[in-house]
Design a protein around this motif. Structure first.
Motif, PDB file in Angstrom:
ATOM      1  N   ALA A 187      84.685 126.814  28.918  1.00 45.35           N
ATOM      2  CA  ALA A 187      85.315 127.857  29.731  1.00 45.35           C
ATOM      3  C   ALA A 187      84.524 129.153  29.631  1.00 45.35           C
ATOM      4  O   ALA A 187      84.319 129.853  30.625  1.00 45.35           O
ATOM      5  CB  ALA A 187      86.764 128.064  29.290  1.00 45.35           C
ATOM      6  N   GLY A 188      84.066 129.478  28.419  1.00 41.48           N
ATOM      7  CA  GLY A 188      83.302 130.695  28.236  1.00 41.48           C
ATOM      8  C   GLY A 188      81.965 130.665  28.951  1.00 41.48           C
ATOM      9  O   GLY A 188      81.557 131.658  29.567  1.00 41.48           O
ATOM     10  N   ILE A 189      81.282 129.537  28.886  1.00 39.91           N
ATOM     11  CA  ILE A 189      79.985 129.427  29.552  1.00 39.91           C
ATOM     12  C   ILE A 189      80.156 129.530  31.064  1.00 39.91           C
ATOM     13  O   ILE A 189      79.390 130.221  31.754  1.00 39.91           O
ATOM     14  CB  ILE A 189      79.299 128.109  29.152  1.00 39.91           C
ATOM     15  N   ALA A 190      81.181 128.872  31.613  1.00 37.50           N
ATOM     16  CA  ALA A 190      81.437 128.968  33.049  1.00 37.50           C
ATOM     17  C   ALA A 190      81.790 130.392  33.452  1.00 37.50           C
ATOM     18  O   ALA A 190      81.359 130.888  34.503  1.00 37.50           O
ATOM     19  CB  ALA A 190      82.555 128.008  33.449  1.00 37.50           C
ATOM     20  N   ALA A 191      82.589 131.075  32.620  1.00 41.54           N
ATOM     21  CA  ALA A 191      83.033 132.429  32.947  1.00 41.54           C
ATOM     22  C   ALA A 191      81.922 133.464  32.828  1.00 41.54           C
ATOM     23  O   ALA A 191      82.077 134.592  33.322  1.00 41.54           O
ATOM     24  CB  ALA A 191      84.193 132.821  32.041  1.00 41.54           C
ATOM     25  N   SER A 192      80.811 133.119  32.204  1.00 39.00           N
ATOM     26  CA  SER A 192      79.745 134.097  31.965  1.00 39.00           C
ATOM     27  C   SER A 192      79.177 134.678  33.248  1.00 39.00           C
ATOM     28  O   SER A 192      78.633 135.790  33.233  1.00 39.00           O
ATOM     29  CB  SER A 192      78.625 133.459  31.134  1.00 39.00           C
ATOM     30  N   VAL A 193      79.296 133.973  34.351  1.00 35.49           N
ATOM     31  CA  VAL A 193      78.805 134.507  35.618  1.00 35.49           C
ATOM     32  C   VAL A 193      79.555 135.778  35.998  1.00 35.49           C
ATOM     33  O   VAL A 193      79.026 136.633  36.722  1.00 35.49           O
ATOM     34  CB  VAL A 193      78.910 133.439  36.736  1.00 35.49           C
ATOM     35  N   LEU A 194      80.787 135.947  35.505  1.00 38.03           N
ATOM     36  CA  LEU A 194      81.569 137.143  35.812  1.00 38.03           C
ATOM     37  C   LEU A 194      81.088 138.359  35.023  1.00 38.03           C
ATOM     38  O   LEU A 194      81.468 139.492  35.334  1.00 38.03           O
ATOM     39  CB  LEU A 194      83.045 136.895  35.511  1.00 38.03           C
ATOM     40  N   ALA A 195      80.267 138.134  34.000  1.00 37.80           N
ATOM     41  CA  ALA A 195      79.749 139.241  33.193  1.00 37.80           C
ATOM     42  C   ALA A 195      78.585 139.951  33.865  1.00 37.80           C
ATOM     43  O   ALA A 195      78.186 141.033  33.424  1.00 37.80           O
ATOM     44  CB  ALA A 195      79.321 138.742  31.816  1.00 37.80           C
ATOM     45  N   GLY A 196      78.039 139.359  34.913  1.00 34.80           N
ATOM     46  CA  GLY A 196      76.903 139.954  35.590  1.00 34.80           C
ATOM     47  C   GLY A 196      77.308 140.950  36.649  1.00 34.80           C
ATOM     48  O   GLY A 196      78.491 141.129  36.958  1.00 34.80           O
ATOM     49  N   PRO A 197      76.326 141.637  37.231  1.00 33.30           N
ATOM     50  CA  PRO A 197      76.633 142.589  38.296  1.00 33.30           C
ATOM     51  C   PRO A 197      77.096 141.864  39.556  1.00 33.30           C
ATOM     52  O   PRO A 197      76.705 140.725  39.784  1.00 33.30           O
ATOM     53  CB  PRO A 197      75.281 143.290  38.520  1.00 33.30           C
ATOM     54  N   PRO A 198      77.947 142.471  40.367  1.00 34.00           N
ATOM     55  CA  PRO A 198      78.464 143.839  40.211  1.00 34.00           C
ATOM     56  C   PRO A 198      79.739 143.922  39.385  1.00 34.00           C
ATOM     57  O   PRO A 198      80.217 145.006  39.108  1.00 34.00           O
ATOM     58  CB  PRO A 198      78.752 144.240  41.651  1.00 34.00           C
ATOM     59  N   LEU A 199      80.308 142.778  39.004  1.00 34.26           N
ATOM     60  CA  LEU A 199      81.605 142.791  38.326  1.00 34.26           C
ATOM     61  C   LEU A 199      81.498 143.331  36.912  1.00 34.26           C
ATOM     62  O   LEU A 199      82.279 144.174  36.482  1.00 34.26           O
ATOM     63  CB  LEU A 199      82.190 141.375  38.312  1.00 34.26           C
ATOM     64  N   ARG A 200      80.519 142.800  36.135  1.00 33.55           N
ATOM     65  CA  ARG A 200      80.268 143.235  34.757  1.00 33.55           C
ATOM     66  C   ARG A 200      81.528 143.159  33.894  1.00 33.55           C
ATOM     67  O   ARG A 200      81.861 144.094  33.165  1.00 33.55           O
ATOM     68  CB  ARG A 200      79.688 144.653  34.735  1.00 33.55           C
ATOM     69  N   ALA A 201      82.235 142.051  33.977  1.00 31.76           N
ATOM     70  CA  ALA A 201      83.442 141.870  33.181  1.00 31.76           C
ATOM     71  C   ALA A 201      83.090 141.342  31.800  1.00 31.76           C
ATOM     72  O   ALA A 201      82.582 140.231  31.683  1.00 31.76           O
ATOM     73  CB  ALA A 201      84.391 140.900  33.883  1.00 31.76           C
ATOM     74  N   PRO A 202      83.326 142.098  30.745  1.00 28.96           N
ATOM     75  CA  PRO A 202      83.079 141.560  29.411  1.00 28.96           C
ATOM     76  C   PRO A 202      84.015 140.399  29.115  1.00 28.96           C
ATOM     77  O   PRO A 202      85.152 140.384  29.589  1.00 28.96           O
ATOM     78  CB  PRO A 202      83.341 142.744  28.489  1.00 28.96           C
ATOM     79  N   LEU A 203      83.531 139.433  28.366  1.00 29.41           N
ATOM     80  CA  LEU A 203      84.311 138.243  28.050  1.00 29.41           C
ATOM     81  C   LEU A 203      84.939 138.384  26.672  1.00 29.41           C
ATOM     82  O   LEU A 203      84.234 138.558  25.676  1.00 29.41           O
ATOM     83  CB  LEU A 203      83.427 137.001  28.110  1.00 29.41           C
ATOM     84  N   LEU A 204      86.250 138.299  26.632  1.00 28.55           N
ATOM     85  CA  LEU A 204      87.006 138.373  25.385  1.00 28.55           C
ATOM     86  C   LEU A 204      87.647 137.021  25.127  1.00 28.55           C
ATOM     87  O   LEU A 204      87.771 136.199  26.034  1.00 28.55           O
ATOM     88  CB  LEU A 204      88.071 139.467  25.473  1.00 28.55           C
ATOM     89  N   VAL A 205      88.085 136.789  23.903  1.00 29.51           N
ATOM     90  CA  VAL A 205      88.596 135.485  23.512  1.00 29.51           C
ATOM     91  C   VAL A 205      90.088 135.574  23.222  1.00 29.51           C
ATOM     92  O   VAL A 205      90.553 136.480  22.512  1.00 29.51           O
ATOM     93  CB  VAL A 205      87.850 134.956  22.271  1.00 29.51           C
TER      94      VAL A 205
END
Length: 284
Positions: A19-37
């Motif tokens: 789930a974390g690896i898939a969600a990593s795309v959301l950490a990039g621009p323009p969203l830049r959402a940090p991933l928390l657990v």
């Protein structure tokens, strides 16, 4: 306050690196959402503290949720949140891809398929997804899940890259992927450490890190802690960005990684432009 997309943050479940690896795309621009657990039962204190400091507010962007819960994660009290994902890594990745399309918009330039059975081989995909905006999908060794094939069909004709050797994603699985996009390319090597180095070196047009000279940022994590790949995704999306490299023990630098670092060691004899520093983030 200067970030127009600061309205959203993403949380992934403790113990679910896929789930974390898939969600990593959301950490990039323009969203830049940090991933928390988070967990299915509640919010760890470290995550609660981070949310209080980040104060995601929702709205003000292409969506209304303040938090996107990727996988089986409990809601955090006081925040508008949206559940993303299904019951398997392939279903979660497909749902994240749909969310990526809603929030980010343009079609991805490339698609990355990684192993759903050995997370250490999939870890380097997190940093590339955060840097490039290319979504990550999952395959078994021989079987490609229907959820993955359906998601790839949404991007039919987009180049597909398989990360990992045939021992984790077989040639038979690649042939199934080629029904969606002919000419699937594989990049990878046996062993998680060598696999991460191979991906860091790789380049094919606009795909790949192409780290062959000094002057790069890099992130190093332990292959035994695969969720660290998601936690570190933001480090590859901005600043001293760079690929995720792996070690397989806490006490010794693996020979494959040592050789790679020596290859890109700063210094020069005739070209002073090569005298630039590398920068490495160490995770854990």
């Amino acid at each position: 306050a200067d970030d127009p997309y600061a309205w959203a943050r993403a949380r992934v479940p403790d113990g679910d690196p896929y789930a974390g690896i898939a969600a990593s795309v959301l950490a990039g621009p323009p969203l830049r959402a940090p991933l928390l657990v988070g967990t299915a039962d509640g919010i760890p204190s470290a995550t609660a503290d981070a949310l209080a400091k980040l104060n995601p507010r929702g709205g003000g962007g292409p969506g209304d949720a303040a938090i996107y819960r990727v996988g089986d994660v409990a809601a955090a009290a006081g925040y508008e949140s949206q559940q993303v994902g299904g019951g398997s890594p392939a279903e979660i990745a497909a749902a994240v891809d749909e969310l990526r399309g809603k929030l980010i918009g343009p079609e991805p330039q490339h698609l990355l398929v990684v192993s759903s059975e050995d997370p250490a081989y999939a870890m380097p995909a997190a940093s590339w997804a955060a840097r490039s905006g290319d979504p990550v999908f999952f395959s078994g060794r021989d079987d490609v899940p229907d959820a993955t094939l359906e998601a790839l069909n949404r991007h039919r004709g987009t180049p597909i890259y398989v990360l990992g050797p045939p021992s984790v994603i077989s040639d038979a699985a690649v042939r199934k992927l080629e029904r969606v996009s002919p000419g699937v390319q594989r990049v990878g090597a046996e062993g998680p450490v060598a696999n991460s180095v191979e991906f860091a070196r790789f380049s094919d047009g606009g795909f790949g890190w192409n780290v062959t000279l000094p002057g790069h940022g890099m992130v190093v994590a332990n292959a035994e802690r695969p969720l660290d790949a998601a936690a570190a995704a933001s480090l590859s999306a901005s600043g001293k960005w760079g690929p995720l490299l792996l070690v397989d023990t806490a006490s010794t630098l693996p020979p494959e990684l040592r050789s790679f670092l020596l290859d890109i060691k700063p210094g020069y004899e005739t070209d002073p432009t090569a005298a630039v520093y590398n920068h490495i983030w160490l995770l854990g």
